[in-house]
Structures are given as C-alpha cells and as structure tokens.
Design a protein around this motif. Structure first.
Motif, PDB file in Angstrom:
ATOM      1  N   PRO A  95      45.184  32.048  38.537  1.00 19.95           N
ATOM      2  CA  PRO A  95      46.033  33.249  38.454  1.00 19.95           C
ATOM      3  C   PRO A  95      45.310  34.506  38.925  1.00 19.95           C
ATOM      4  O   PRO A  95      44.123  34.705  38.607  1.00 19.95           O
ATOM      5  N   ILE A  96      46.019  35.325  39.679  1.00 18.98           N
ATOM      6  CA  ILE A  96      45.564  36.673  40.056  1.00 18.98           C
ATOM      7  C   ILE A  96      46.730  37.586  39.757  1.00 18.98           C
ATOM      8  O   ILE A  96      47.856  37.203  40.093  1.00 18.98           O
ATOM      9  N   PRO A  97      46.617  38.714  39.109  1.00 22.80           N
ATOM     10  CA  PRO A  97      45.419  39.364  38.595  1.00 22.80           C
ATOM     11  C   PRO A  97      44.598  38.458  37.665  1.00 22.80           C
ATOM     12  O   PRO A  97      45.158  37.607  36.967  1.00 22.80           O
ATOM     13  N   ILE A  98      43.287  38.704  37.671  1.00 24.15           N
ATOM     14  CA  ILE A  98      42.383  37.921  36.838  1.00 24.15           C
ATOM     15  C   ILE A  98      42.803  38.053  35.377  1.00 24.15           C
ATOM     16  O   ILE A  98      43.004  39.165  34.881  1.00 24.15           O
ATOM     17  N   ASN A  99      42.956  36.904  34.708  1.00 21.79           N
ATOM     18  CA  ASN A  99      43.285  36.928  33.282  1.00 21.79           C
ATOM     19  C   ASN A  99      42.439  35.890  32.539  1.00 21.79           C
ATOM     20  O   ASN A  99      41.493  35.311  33.124  1.00 21.79           O
ATOM     21  N   LEU A 100      42.783  35.621  31.287  1.00 20.28           N
ATOM     22  CA  LEU A 100      41.990  34.696  30.468  1.00 20.28           C
ATOM     23  C   LEU A 100      41.915  33.312  31.116  1.00 20.28           C
ATOM     24  O   LEU A 100      40.845  32.684  31.172  1.00 20.28           O
ATOM     25  N   ASP A 101      43.043  32.822  31.630  1.00 21.19           N
ATOM     26  CA  ASP A 101      43.058  31.489  32.242  1.00 21.19           C
ATOM     27  C   ASP A 101      42.235  31.438  33.529  1.00 21.19           C
ATOM     28  O   ASP A 101      41.617  30.415  33.832  1.00 21.19           O
ATOM     29  N   THR A 102      42.262  32.534  34.279  1.00 23.64           N
ATOM     30  CA  THR A 102      41.485  32.569  35.526  1.00 23.64           C
ATOM     31  C   THR A 102      40.018  32.302  35.216  1.00 23.64           C
ATOM     32  O   THR A 102      39.372  31.448  35.838  1.00 23.64           O
ATOM     33  N   VAL A 103      39.487  33.043  34.247  1.00 27.71           N
ATOM     34  CA  VAL A 103      38.052  32.955  33.954  1.00 27.71           C
ATOM     35  C   VAL A 103      37.723  31.610  33.288  1.00 27.71           C
ATOM     36  O   VAL A 103      36.749  30.939  33.667  1.00 27.71           O
ATOM     37  N   ASP A 144      30.264  38.528  40.470  1.00 23.34           N
ATOM     38  CA  ASP A 144      30.692  37.192  40.901  1.00 23.34           C
ATOM     39  C   ASP A 144      32.214  37.122  41.081  1.00 23.34           C
ATOM     40  O   ASP A 144      32.698  36.627  42.103  1.00 23.34           O
ATOM     41  N   LEU A 145      32.950  37.641  40.117  1.00 19.80           N
ATOM     42  CA  LEU A 145      34.418  37.628  40.247  1.00 19.80           C
ATOM     43  C   LEU A 145      34.852  38.522  41.411  1.00 19.80           C
ATOM     44  O   LEU A 145      35.795  38.204  42.142  1.00 19.80           O
ATOM     45  N   TYR A 146      34.133  39.628  41.587  1.00 19.90           N
ATOM     46  CA  TYR A 146      34.415  40.515  42.728  1.00 19.90           C
ATOM     47  C   TYR A 146      34.259  39.750  44.038  1.00 19.90           C
ATOM     48  O   TYR A 146      35.133  39.792  44.911  1.00 19.90           O
ATOM     49  N   GLU A 147      33.138  39.029  44.182  1.00 19.93           N
ATOM     50  CA  GLU A 147      32.882  38.286  45.424  1.00 19.93           C
ATOM     51  C   GLU A 147      33.941  37.202  45.632  1.00 19.93           C
ATOM     52  O   GLU A 147      34.424  36.990  46.732  1.00 19.93           O
ATOM     53  N   THR A 177      42.834  40.462  29.691  1.00 21.93           N
ATOM     54  CA  THR A 177      42.091  39.536  28.830  1.00 21.93           C
ATOM     55  C   THR A 177      43.047  38.575  28.127  1.00 21.93           C
ATOM     56  O   THR A 177      42.618  37.697  27.399  1.00 21.93           O
ATOM     57  N   ASN A 178      44.349  38.719  28.354  1.00 20.20           N
ATOM     58  CA  ASN A 178      45.325  37.786  27.765  1.00 20.20           C
ATOM     59  C   ASN A 178      45.765  36.767  28.831  1.00 20.20           C
ATOM     60  O   ASN A 178      45.171  36.675  29.906  1.00 20.20           O
TER      61      ASN A 178
END
Ligand code: FAD
Length: 371
Positions: A95-103, A144-147, A177-178
């Motif tokens: 998922p983008i925007p970055i959220n809890l599941d992305t990370v 790292d997430l930026y790259e 963060t959700n």
C-alpha cells in the motif's frame, strides 16, 4: 456576432465558467478548444473495444467541498469509489501512502500502530529547515523507505532528484501508522457514473454556449468579437513567451487492451524502481465496467509534449510572478485553471477557482450563492 465572453479551453475551468455565465447570468459564450473534444484533461471515451478509458491518464474525483460537490452533482450521478494504490517494491505489491501494512509486509515486522510511530521516530532523519521533497520524506520515514518508495518514482516523474524539488510535491502524500489504505481521505470520493465527458456534455449544453473545437485561439483571435476573455491555456503562451517559457512536465500515455478480464488487484499500481513508466492504470477497476477484456494505460513522463504538470521550483514561481503581473494589468482578460495560473490543481480545486472567478464577475458574496 459579438459574444459577451470568449472562453479559451473547455476543461473544468472553462466549462464551469461557460455554464455559469450562460445559465445563471444569461451571457453569450464562445467556448474554444484546440482539441477535438470538450473536457480538457479529464476527457474520457470508449476505446475500439468499448471500454471507457481516460485519454489523459486516470482522473479520480475527490473533494472536501460540499459546494463543489453540489455544483457538479447537477450534471452527473455518481459511483462511490475510494481510490487505493499499490506500489511494486522488492517483488511485493504494497500500500501507498505508506501505512502499517506497508512497513510490516516490507520488513516482515509485526508492529502495532504505536510501535510504528516509534519506529518512524527512530529512522526519521531530523532536518532543521524542510525545503525539498527529499527533506519531507526522509525526516518522516527515514532513508530506506524514501529510497524504495519515493526517490525513483519522483526522479522518473519529474526528471530531477527529490532533493532539487520543492517540498510541496511529496508533502501531498501522507504517512500513516494505521491500516487506512485509501489514497485520499476527502469527504466526497466518487467517479461520475457515466464518465466525465457525459458530465461536460450536460454542463455546456445551453443555447447561449457556442462551441468551437479543433481550433487554436491564437489562429482565430483576430477574427473573433467578444467583450471579455477567459483564458485557461498556458499564461506564458498568451504573452508570446515574452519572459521565456514556463517549464512543464509532460507524459506519454501508452494505452493497451488485453484479452483477459482482469490484470492487477487495484486500479493503479506504481512502479517506483523498475521500468521507464511510473504507473499502470486499469480502468475497469475505476469505472466498475463489466467487460471480457481489460484496458490499461502505462504512463511515461517526459519533458516534451502537452503541458501537464507545472514544475514546482522557486525560479519557475518567480517567472510565473512576472507573467501574473502582466495578466493583472489586463482588465477584460481573466486567467484561470491549471495552465492559466501555472499551479498543480486537482479537479475540485479548479472547479472552486472557476466558481470564485464567476462570483467575482457577477459580484456575488459567497461561493454558496453561485452554485
Ligand atoms: P485542462 O483540463 O488542461 O483544460 C485546458 C484546455 O485548454 C485544454 O483542453 C487545452 O486543449 C485548451 N487550450 C490550451 N491552449 C489553447 C489554445 N491556445 N486554444 C484553444 N484551446 C486551448 N485531478 C484530480 O482531481 N484527480 C485526479 O485523479 C487527477 N489526475 C490527473 C492525472 C493526470 C495525468 C493529469 C495530467 C492531471 C490530473 N488531475 C487530477 C488534474 C486535472 O486534470 C486538472 O485539475 C484539470 O484537468 C484542470 O482543468 P483545467 O480546465 O484547468 O485544464
């Protein structure tokens, strides 16, 4: 015939003004566009297989303005649609925007929202004065997430590194963060039920509005007679580029139809790191159309071509200010819209800007009074 208004450009800016001036103020309007169709960049059409596609890339309507929503609702019924985008990173669709599941999916973590907020604090790099698009992201989510999610995408999209781009480009994309995986959080999120072009057709179908399509204003302006001009084309072009060209980023759209019913899990998948294209859109997922085939658009950013995105850099803002000074000196010429005011606007913002100009032209007190 002498028209009360000539309007250059039949996108949202020009069409909203044509509609209001004709139907509410009883003015005669000549609506000119150099393309063969109305709708500007929001134009959609059936392709040769009968699938509704957006000729100039995917357009998703979203707004927090009840006035804009009420205004447009006069010309269309709506299909509820909440936009979700996935990014292809390290072989996963995340998922983008970055959220809890992305990370959690990317790194194999099992964080709670609170733990993710702590994690962002630990990897975010403090930046004293946030000026660039890189500063925005690196300070929030770390390098790292930026790259992985932003650097490559932004370089493809704009042709320059995020460290050289105004902060506004990446500020538009939140970090969560959700588990909210919606791309937009606006109160009103819909697609026009029968498409954008139908909406525009209803908007400008009035005997006081005369359409002149496939016509470049510059080629015919000496033969036209009108009291006031509303100009939604590029402001620098109006002034014959007297201070130089305002830079735009353009796109090449590669439209393809596949003989399969379904291609990707959501309507838009971003490719930040692989391929020359930035994203693939699958239209049936936006429009809800049922069809045995599916149509896609691959977007390739480029410098040359139709002007799509004003390039947000300080020197371009300075150059625009000089053109704006010239524009402000003209009493009966009004510049509006994305190209007329050299600013990235979403559709709802352009509608609001056009209604605001209408309000000024007729001397109304509030936006609410003119919709
Ligand atoms: P336009 O729609 O560009 O209309 C200007 C018109 O003026 C054009 O039709 C052009 O042909 C005409 N013109 C210019 N010069 C002349 C001339 N000399 N003579 C005659 N005609 C002329 N917004 C959203 O809200 N949601 C989205 O999902 C979204 N996605 C987008 C995706 C892409 C790829 C792009 C490029 C934009 C997207 N937008 C989106 C923004 C949206 O397209 C704009 O907000 C909107 O189209 C701006 O309307 P406008 O009338 O200002 O300009």
């Amino acid at each position: 015939m002498t028209y009360d208004f000539a309007i250059v450009g039949a996108g949202f800016a020009g069409s909203v003004l044509a509609e209001r001036l004709a139907t509410q103020a009883g003015k005669t309007v000549l609506l000119i566009d150099k393309r063969h169709h109305i709708g500007g960049n929001a134009y959609d059409c059936l392709n040769e297989d009968g699938i509704l596609i957006h000729q100039y890339g995917p357009h998703i309507f979203h707004t927090n303005s009840p006035d804009v929503f009420a205004y447009l609702s006069q010309f269309t019924k709506w299909r509820p649609y909440e936009h979700r985008v996935l990014a292809s990173v390290n072989g996963q669709l995340l998922p983008i925007p970055i959220n809890l599941d992305t990370v959690n999916k990317l790194y194999g973590f099992d964080f709670t929202s609170e733990e993710l907020a702590e994690y962002f604090k630990s990897v975010g790099e403090p930046v004293d004065d946030i000026r660039t698009s890189e500063d925005v992201v690196v300070s929030q989510v770390g390098r790292d997430l930026y790259e992985k999610f932003f650097r490559g995408y932004t370089r493809k999209q704009w042709g320059v590194d995020p460290s050289e781009l105004d902060k506004m480009v990446t500020s538009r994309i939140p970090t969560r963060t959700n588990q909210d995986d919606r791309y937009f959080t606006d109160e009103f999120q819909y697609m026009p039920l029968d498409g954008y072009t139908r909406l525009f057709e209803k908007m400008v179908a009035h005997p006081n509005i005369h359409q002149m399509l496939s016509t470049d204003f510059n080629q015919v302006k000496d033969q036209l007679s009108f009291d006031q001009l509303i100009y939604t084309g590029p402001v620098d072009e109006y002034f014959d580029f007297c201070y130089g060209k305002l830079p735009y980023r353009s796109l090449r759209f590669d439209h393809q139809t596949l003989d399969i019913p379904d291609y990707q899990p959501v309507s838009v998948v971003n490719y930040p790191n692989d391929h020359a294209y930035t994203r693939i859109t699958e239209y049936k997922k936006l429009t809800g159309q049922e069809h045995p085939k599916t149509s896609l658009t691959f977007e390739y950013p480029q410098d040359e071509g139709d002007p799509y995105y004003p390039v947000p850099r300080a020197e371009n803002a300075d150059l625009y200010r000089r053109y704006k000074q010239l524009a402000d000196e003209l009493e009966n010429v009004h510049f509006v819209g994305r190209l007329g005011t050299y600013r990235y606007y979403n559709m709802d913002q352009v509608v609001a800007q056009a209604l605001t100009l209408y309000k000024k032209l007729v001397g109304a007190d509030s936006l609410h009074d003119v919709v």
